[in-house]
Design a protein around this motif. Structure first.
Motif, PDB file in Angstrom:
ATOM      1  N   UNK A   1       1.566 -72.584 -23.316  1.00 59.17           N
ATOM      2  CA  UNK A   1       1.446 -73.069 -21.938  1.00 59.17           C
ATOM      3  C   UNK A   1       1.481 -71.904 -20.956  1.00 59.17           C
ATOM      4  N   UNK A   2       2.349 -70.921 -21.217  1.00 62.97           N
ATOM      5  CA  UNK A   2       2.429 -69.753 -20.341  1.00 62.97           C
ATOM      6  C   UNK A   2       1.127 -68.955 -20.373  1.00 62.97           C
ATOM      7  N   UNK A   3       0.563 -68.782 -21.567  1.00 63.32           N
ATOM      8  CA  UNK A   3      -0.664 -67.996 -21.703  1.00 63.32           C
ATOM      9  C   UNK A   3      -1.831 -68.647 -20.966  1.00 63.32           C
ATOM     10  N   UNK A   4      -1.855 -69.975 -20.969  1.00 63.33           N
ATOM     11  CA  UNK A   4      -2.936 -70.707 -20.302  1.00 63.33           C
ATOM     12  C   UNK A   4      -2.654 -70.929 -18.820  1.00 63.33           C
ATOM     13  N   UNK A   5      -1.388 -70.765 -18.411  1.00 64.59           N
ATOM     14  CA  UNK A   5      -1.021 -71.098 -17.035  1.00 64.59           C
ATOM     15  C   UNK A   5      -1.165 -72.584 -16.783  1.00 64.59           C
ATOM     16  N   UNK A   6      -0.902 -73.383 -17.814  1.00 64.73           N
ATOM     17  CA  UNK A   6      -1.092 -74.830 -17.720  1.00 64.73           C
ATOM     18  C   UNK A   6       0.064 -75.516 -18.431  1.00 64.73           C
ATOM     19  N   UNK A   7       1.009 -76.085 -17.667  1.00 58.71           N
ATOM     20  CA  UNK A   7       2.173 -76.693 -18.301  1.00 58.71           C
ATOM     21  C   UNK A   7       1.839 -78.029 -18.958  1.00 58.71           C
ATOM     22  N   UNK A   8       0.632 -78.554 -18.746  1.00 57.45           N
ATOM     23  CA  UNK A   8       0.266 -79.827 -19.373  1.00 57.45           C
ATOM     24  C   UNK A   8      -0.403 -79.650 -20.731  1.00 57.45           C
ATOM     25  N   UNK A   9      -0.610 -78.401 -21.172  1.00 59.17           N
ATOM     26  CA  UNK A   9      -1.309 -78.170 -22.442  1.00 59.17           C
ATOM     27  C   UNK A   9      -0.616 -78.880 -23.599  1.00 59.17           C
ATOM     28  N   UNK A  10       0.705 -78.809 -23.648  1.00 60.08           N
ATOM     29  CA  UNK A  10       1.438 -79.432 -24.752  1.00 60.08           C
ATOM     30  C   UNK A  10       1.221 -80.943 -24.764  1.00 60.08           C
ATOM     31  N   UNK A  11       1.307 -81.575 -23.598  1.00 62.08           N
ATOM     32  CA  UNK A  11       1.097 -83.022 -23.515  1.00 62.08           C
ATOM     33  C   UNK A  11      -0.334 -83.384 -23.877  1.00 62.08           C
ATOM     34  N   UNK A  12      -1.295 -82.600 -23.382  1.00 59.49           N
ATOM     35  CA  UNK A  12      -2.701 -82.835 -23.713  1.00 59.49           C
ATOM     36  C   UNK A  12      -2.915 -82.798 -25.223  1.00 59.49           C
ATOM     37  N   UNK A  13      -2.333 -81.790 -25.852  1.00 53.92           N
ATOM     38  CA  UNK A  13      -2.506 -81.631 -27.291  1.00 53.92           C
ATOM     39  C   UNK A  13      -1.792 -82.738 -28.041  1.00 53.92           C
ATOM     40  N   UNK A  14      -0.620 -83.140 -27.570  1.00 53.32           N
ATOM     41  CA  UNK A  14       0.097 -84.236 -28.204  1.00 53.32           C
ATOM     42  C   UNK A  14      -0.737 -85.500 -28.274  1.00 53.32           C
ATOM     43  N   UNK A  15      -1.521 -85.765 -27.236  1.00 52.99           N
ATOM     44  CA  UNK A  15      -2.353 -86.967 -27.216  1.00 52.99           C
ATOM     45  C   UNK A  15      -3.472 -86.920 -28.253  1.00 52.99           C
TER      46      UNK A  15
END
Length: 339
Positions: free
Chosen positions: A59-73
């Motif tokens: 998430x830090x590398x992408x600057x996107x804190x929603x990456x984990x949630x997106x991937x979880x889906x």
């Protein structure tokens, strides 16, 4: 403390797609003491801590804190015993009852329970190892993964009444709500997914009572043979501190009393683990401060949450921990400055 390898395989694949290559993922895997080879399909598990750090770094590398949630889906299937028990269950109610019973086999840090409350039901998550509560991105990943699994098992695109997290994400709430397609609450009392009672009756098309009975019997044997890992004192202390937030950090004597120890025994036991109470408080505060800043929370709110009398006191501590002011750290994340 090991978890299903399928999750990091999905996370790595998703990060590769987002970055159009493998360089970023390889670098993060190395930081987590992992390689492509150690997470290849022949592997079956890796540690919960490695998962938490991979998700955070991604998430830090992408600057996107929603990456984990997106991937979880995107999570659809797993090869763990609990996954197979769920696959052959009758309906979503049975899935959740089985998850409550057997989830500890694949993630000893977290336990689930099904709670019925009037006109809704909740799948509630509790930390068995509360030191993992600090990893907000992993927590989001796990709950959104849970939602994806429920949809995959029932082969429906149902939406919960609400998803509730105990941590805060500042002004990023709408992004998570858009992903989930339902209200997402942060700063809630409990970590849970609330659903309509009728959702528990959603059938699982792959239901097989004979296979389920066999797997349940095997699962009970695994539970009987498995010993719960003994938590280090540090992990227990981190859990106590986390539960005392926001606004207050319990002192060492209070922590000792909570754990049924005298202050002297408490200090000695921590020393045996090579740490002091002050070390634990500072480390947890530093870690949470950086997470809260990444979440976009105002600095004044972070100061209060971590138990500081005012923002200048927090800023002084943050500079001591990291060598930079909170505003400088925030600026490097390209977030707008808080008032």
């Amino acid at each position: 403390m090991e978890v299903d390898i399928a999750r990091i395989q999905l996370l790595t694949q998703a990060l590769d797609q987002r970055t159009n290559g493998t360089e970023v993922s390889d670098h993060i895997l190395e930081k987590c003491n992992l390689t492509r080879e150690t997470i290849a399909p022949s592997a079956i598990a890796y540690t919960a801590h490695q998962e938490a750090m991979f998700v955070r770094y991604a998430c830090d590398a992408l600057g996107d804190i929603t990456f984990a949630a997106q991937t979880g889906l995107q999570f659809r299937s797993a090869s763990s015993l609990t996954a197979y028990i769920s696959k052959y269950s009758r309906d979503l109610r049975q899935v959740m009852e089985n998850t409550s019973r057997f989830h500890k086999i694949i993630d000893p840090a977290l336990m689930f329970s099904l709670r019925l409350a009037g006109n809704f039901a909740t799948i509630e998550a509790d930390w068995k190892d509360a030191s993992f509560a600090r990893y907000h991105r992993r927590t989001e990943f796990l709950l959104f993964t849970g939602l994806a699994r429920m949809r995959a098992l029932t082969q429906t695109n149902f939406f919960p009444i609400e998803i509730r997290f105990q941590h805060e994400v500042g002004d990023k709430k709408d992004s998570f709500q858009k992903l989930a397609g339902c209200p997402v609450v942060f700063g809630a009392e409990r970590l849970e997914i609330a659903v309509a009672p009728s959702a528990l009756d959603l059938p699982v098309p792959t239901y097989d009572p004979n296979l389920r009975a066999h797997l349940l019997e095997y699962g009970e044997r695994v539970l009987a043979e498995r010993r719960s890992p003994k938590q280090k004192l540090r992990a227990q202390v981190e859990g106590l501190i986390t539960r005392s937030l926001p606004g207050t950090v319990i002192n060492a004597d209070e922590a000792a009393a909570n754990l049924g120890m005298s202050p002297r025994t408490f200090a000695r036991r921590l020393k045996d683990e090579g740490v002091s109470y002050r070390d634990i408080v500072d480390d947890l505060r530093c870690d949470l401060a950086q997470t809260f800043i990444t979440n976009g929370m105002p600095l004044s709110e972070i100061a209060f949450s971590l138990g500081y009398s005012d923002q200048p006191a927090f800023s002084t501590a943050f500079k001591r921990w990291t060598g930079q002011a909170p505003s400088t750290f925030r600026g490097r994340l390209n977030f707008p400055k808080s008032p």
